[in-house]
Design a protein around this motif. Structure first.
Motif, PDB file in Angstrom:
ATOM      1  N   PRO A  59       4.461  -2.935   6.002  1.00 30.53           N
ATOM      2  CA  PRO A  59       4.343  -2.648   4.570  1.00 30.53           C
ATOM      3  C   PRO A  59       4.791  -1.252   4.167  1.00 30.53           C
ATOM      4  CG  PRO A  59       2.174  -2.839   5.612  1.00 30.53           C
ATOM      5  CD  PRO A  59       3.162  -3.347   6.586  1.00 30.53           C
ATOM      6  N   HIS A  60       4.554  -0.249   5.011  1.00 28.27           N
ATOM      7  CA  HIS A  60       4.920   1.118   4.647  1.00 28.27           C
ATOM      8  C   HIS A  60       6.396   1.408   4.819  1.00 28.27           C
ATOM      9  CE1 HIS A  60       4.431   1.276   8.971  1.00 28.27           C
ATOM     10  NE2 HIS A  60       4.924   2.495   9.019  1.00 28.27           N
ATOM     11  N   LYS A 108       0.293   6.471   0.550  1.00 29.82           N
ATOM     12  CA  LYS A 108       0.435   7.907   0.803  1.00 29.82           C
ATOM     13  C   LYS A 108       1.880   8.388   0.924  1.00 29.82           C
ATOM     14  CE  LYS A 108      -3.807   7.591   3.569  1.00 29.82           C
ATOM     15  NZ  LYS A 108      -4.362   7.642   4.944  1.00 29.82           N
ATOM     16  N   SER A 109       2.755   7.596   1.517  1.00 31.06           N
ATOM     17  CA  SER A 109       4.055   8.134   1.939  1.00 31.06           C
ATOM     18  C   SER A 109       5.254   7.378   1.364  1.00 31.06           C
ATOM     19  CB  SER A 109       4.140   8.123   3.469  1.00 31.06           C
ATOM     20  OG  SER A 109       4.077   6.774   3.954  1.00 31.06           O
ATOM     21  N   ARG A 110       5.052   6.606   0.319  1.00 29.23           N
ATOM     22  CA  ARG A 110       6.123   5.731  -0.169  1.00 29.23           C
ATOM     23  C   ARG A 110       6.869   6.334  -1.360  1.00 29.23           C
ATOM     24  NH1 ARG A 110       2.824  -0.098   0.323  1.00 29.23           N
ATOM     25  NH2 ARG A 110       1.803   0.459   2.283  1.00 29.23           N
ATOM     26  N   GLU A 111       8.117   5.913  -1.525  1.00 29.42           N
ATOM     27  CA  GLU A 111       8.900   6.319  -2.697  1.00 29.42           C
ATOM     28  C   GLU A 111       8.427   5.473  -3.877  1.00 29.42           C
ATOM     29  OE1 GLU A 111      10.859   8.754  -2.882  1.00 29.42           O
ATOM     30  OE2 GLU A 111      11.347   9.236  -0.801  1.00 29.42           O
ATOM     31  N   PRO A 162       0.027   0.325   8.410  1.00 29.02           N
ATOM     32  CA  PRO A 162      -0.156  -1.105   8.669  1.00 29.02           C
ATOM     33  C   PRO A 162      -1.522  -1.469   9.259  1.00 29.02           C
ATOM     34  CG  PRO A 162       1.165  -0.138  10.403  1.00 29.02           C
ATOM     35  CD  PRO A 162       0.915   0.964   9.403  1.00 29.02           C
ATOM     36  N   ARG A 163      -2.352  -0.468   9.526  1.00 22.84           N
ATOM     37  CA  ARG A 163      -3.682  -0.784  10.062  1.00 22.84           C
ATOM     38  C   ARG A 163      -4.546  -1.432   8.980  1.00 22.84           C
ATOM     39  NH1 ARG A 163      -7.662   2.388   7.977  1.00 22.84           N
ATOM     40  NH2 ARG A 163      -7.107   4.421   7.105  1.00 22.84           N
ATOM     41  N   PHE A 164      -5.534  -2.198   9.411  1.00 17.37           N
ATOM     42  CA  PHE A 164      -6.535  -2.678   8.465  1.00 17.37           C
ATOM     43  C   PHE A 164      -7.482  -1.523   8.104  1.00 17.37           C
ATOM     44  CE2 PHE A 164      -5.591  -6.894  10.511  1.00 17.37           C
ATOM     45  CZ  PHE A 164      -5.077  -7.482   9.356  1.00 17.37           C
ATOM     46  N   GLU A 165      -8.215  -1.709   7.049  1.00 14.24           N
ATOM     47  CA  GLU A 165      -9.085  -0.661   6.521  1.00 14.24           C
ATOM     48  C   GLU A 165     -10.375  -0.537   7.344  1.00 14.24           C
ATOM     49  OE1 GLU A 165      -6.271  -2.454   4.141  1.00 14.24           O
ATOM     50  OE2 GLU A 165      -8.150  -3.458   4.704  1.00 14.24           O
ATOM     51  N   THR A 166     -11.013   0.621   7.255  1.00 13.92           N
ATOM     52  CA  THR A 166     -12.314   0.795   7.887  1.00 13.92           C
ATOM     53  C   THR A 166     -13.393   0.201   6.982  1.00 13.92           C
ATOM     54  OG1 THR A 166     -12.859   2.917   6.853  1.00 13.92           O
ATOM     55  CG2 THR A 166     -11.505   2.986   8.856  1.00 13.92           C
ATOM     56  N   ASN A 185       1.424  -4.076  -3.063  1.00 19.42           N
ATOM     57  CA  ASN A 185       1.682  -4.090  -4.505  1.00 19.42           C
ATOM     58  C   ASN A 185       2.058  -2.731  -5.080  1.00 19.42           C
ATOM     59  OD1 ASN A 185       0.146  -6.569  -6.643  1.00 19.42           O
ATOM     60  ND2 ASN A 185       1.548  -6.833  -4.948  1.00 19.42           N
ATOM     61  N   ALA A 186       1.823  -1.672  -4.322  1.00 19.07           N
ATOM     62  CA  ALA A 186       2.308  -0.356  -4.717  1.00 19.07           C
ATOM     63  C   ALA A 186       3.272   0.139  -3.635  1.00 19.07           C
ATOM     64  CB  ALA A 186       1.146   0.624  -4.879  1.00 19.07           C
ATOM     65  N   PRO A 187       4.483   0.515  -4.035  1.00 20.91           N
ATOM     66  CA  PRO A 187       4.938   0.712  -5.411  1.00 20.91           C
ATOM     67  C   PRO A 187       5.705  -0.465  -6.028  1.00 20.91           C
ATOM     68  CG  PRO A 187       6.534   1.644  -3.926  1.00 20.91           C
ATOM     69  CD  PRO A 187       5.456   1.052  -3.058  1.00 20.91           C
TER      70      PRO A 187
END
Length: 270
Positions: A59-60, A108-111, A162-166, A185-187
Motif C-alpha cells: 500500500p505505501h 506518513k510518507s506518501r505523495e 504494510p504492517r497491521f495496526e497495534t 484510501n489516502a491519498p
C-alpha cells in the motif's frame, strides 16, 4: 466517452465481469499506470487493480498519482473503489459492506497532491465531504435494488502499512470516531477530488481489528474473507455499472474551478 472506473483492492483482481477486455499501460507525468479497458452493457469501463494482478505492490508503494492521473487521461468521471478493511465498530461485522462517508488519514510518507507548486501551482482542495455524495447515493440505491445489506455511513481510517495496526492504535482510532481501518484510501481519495473525478469506496469488512479480534491478524485471513464474500460485492458493482450514465455530474467534477480546473492530455486511443 465519459467513463466509470472500478479500482479493485485486496481480493478484487479479476475484471471477469467486463467484456472485450484489453490490458495495457499508459504514460503519465508521474510514471506508468496499468489498466484494463472493457465494456459492460455497451458502456466503456476502466478497471484498475490497486496492488497489481498478483498483489505485488504494497500500500505505501502504490503510485496513486499515476493511477488517478491515468484515469483522468482516460476520461473517467467516476471511480468506485473497493477496499478490504478491519472493523473497529462492533456493529460492522466481518462479511458486511460499508459505504464510508468520512476519512481519517494517518499515512506518513506518501505523495498526497498534484498541486505541490511544480508543475501545477499550490492549491487547496475542499474535502469536507471526501467521498462523492452523488456517487454514494447511486451505490446505496443499487444495494437496495439488489437487496444487499450495506452500512450507509462509516469513517475510514487509513494507516501507512504494510504492517497491521497495534491494539493501542486501534483503541485510539476508535476513540477518534473511526469505524473501519485500511491502508489505501489516502491519498487515493483526495487525489481523485483534485483531479475532479467523483470517488467513493465500498469497504468489505474481513475481520475485527487488532485488540478486538480474539486472534492475531494475517493477510491470508483477509484474502480468504474477500474471496468468501466477493460475490455480493461483484453484484453491487454490476448493478452500479448498469445504472451509470455517462452524462453523470457531481460537484466533485468541478472541485478545482477556482484554479481553472484540472486539465490533462485527452484523446487517448483505447
Amino acid at each position: 466517452m465519459r467513463k466509470l472506473a472500478i479500482i479493485g483492492g485486496t481480493g478484487v483482481y479479476d475484471p471477469a465481469f467486463l467484456n472485450n477486455t484489453k490490458t495495457t499501460s499508459i504514460k503519465t507525468p508521474y510514471g506508468d499506470a496499468v489498466y484494463t479497458f472493457g465494456t459492460f452493457m455497451d458502456k466503456e469501463i476502466i478497471f484498475m487493480t490497486r496492488h497489481g494482478a498478483n498483489h505485488t505492490i504494497p500500500p505505501h508503494k502504490i503510485n496513486y498519482r499515476a493511477n488517478i492521473y491515468a484515469l483522468k487521461m482516460l476520461d473517467v468521471v467516476a471511480i468506485v473503489a473497493t477496499t478490504a478493511v478491519g472493523s473497529l465498530n462492533p456493529d460492522m461485522k466481518p462479511g458486511e459492506m460499508v459505504l464510508v462517508d468520512q476519512l481519517l488519514d494517518f499515512t506518513k510518507s506518501r505523495e498526497h497532491t498534484f498541486y505541490d507548486g511544480s508543475p501545477l501551482p499550490v492549491a487547496h482542495v475542499d474535502l469536507t465531504e471526501p467521498y462523492c455524495g452523488t456517487l454514494r447515493k447511486m451505490i446505496a440505491e443499487a444495494a437496495k435494488k439488489e437487496k444487499l445489506p450495506l452500512h450507509k455511513k462509516g469513517t475510514y481510517v487509513c494507516t501507512e502499512g504494510p504492517r497491521f495496526e497495534t491494539a493501542g492504535e486501534i483503541k485510539m482510532y476508535a476513540q477518534l470516531g473511526g469505524d473501519v481501518v485500511g491502508m489505501t484510501n489516502a491519498p487515493e481519495c483526495p487525489l481523485a477530488r483534485e483531479a475532479e473525478i467523483a470517488y467513493t469506496t465500498v469497504s468489505l469488512v474481513t475481520n475485527f481489528a487488532a485488540g478486538i479480534s480474539p486472534q492475531n491478524l494475517t493477510h491470508s485471513e483477509v484474502v480468504e474473507a474477500m474471496e468468501k464474500n466477493s460475490e455480493q460485492l461483484k453484484k453491487l458493482l454490476q448493478s452500479v455499472m448498469t445504472t451509470f450514465d455517462p452524462a453523470f455530474d457531481s460537484p466533485a467534477l468541478h472541485a478545482m474551478a477556482e484554479y481553472g480546473g484540472f486539465k490533462v492530455e485527452q484523446g487517448i486511443k483505447l
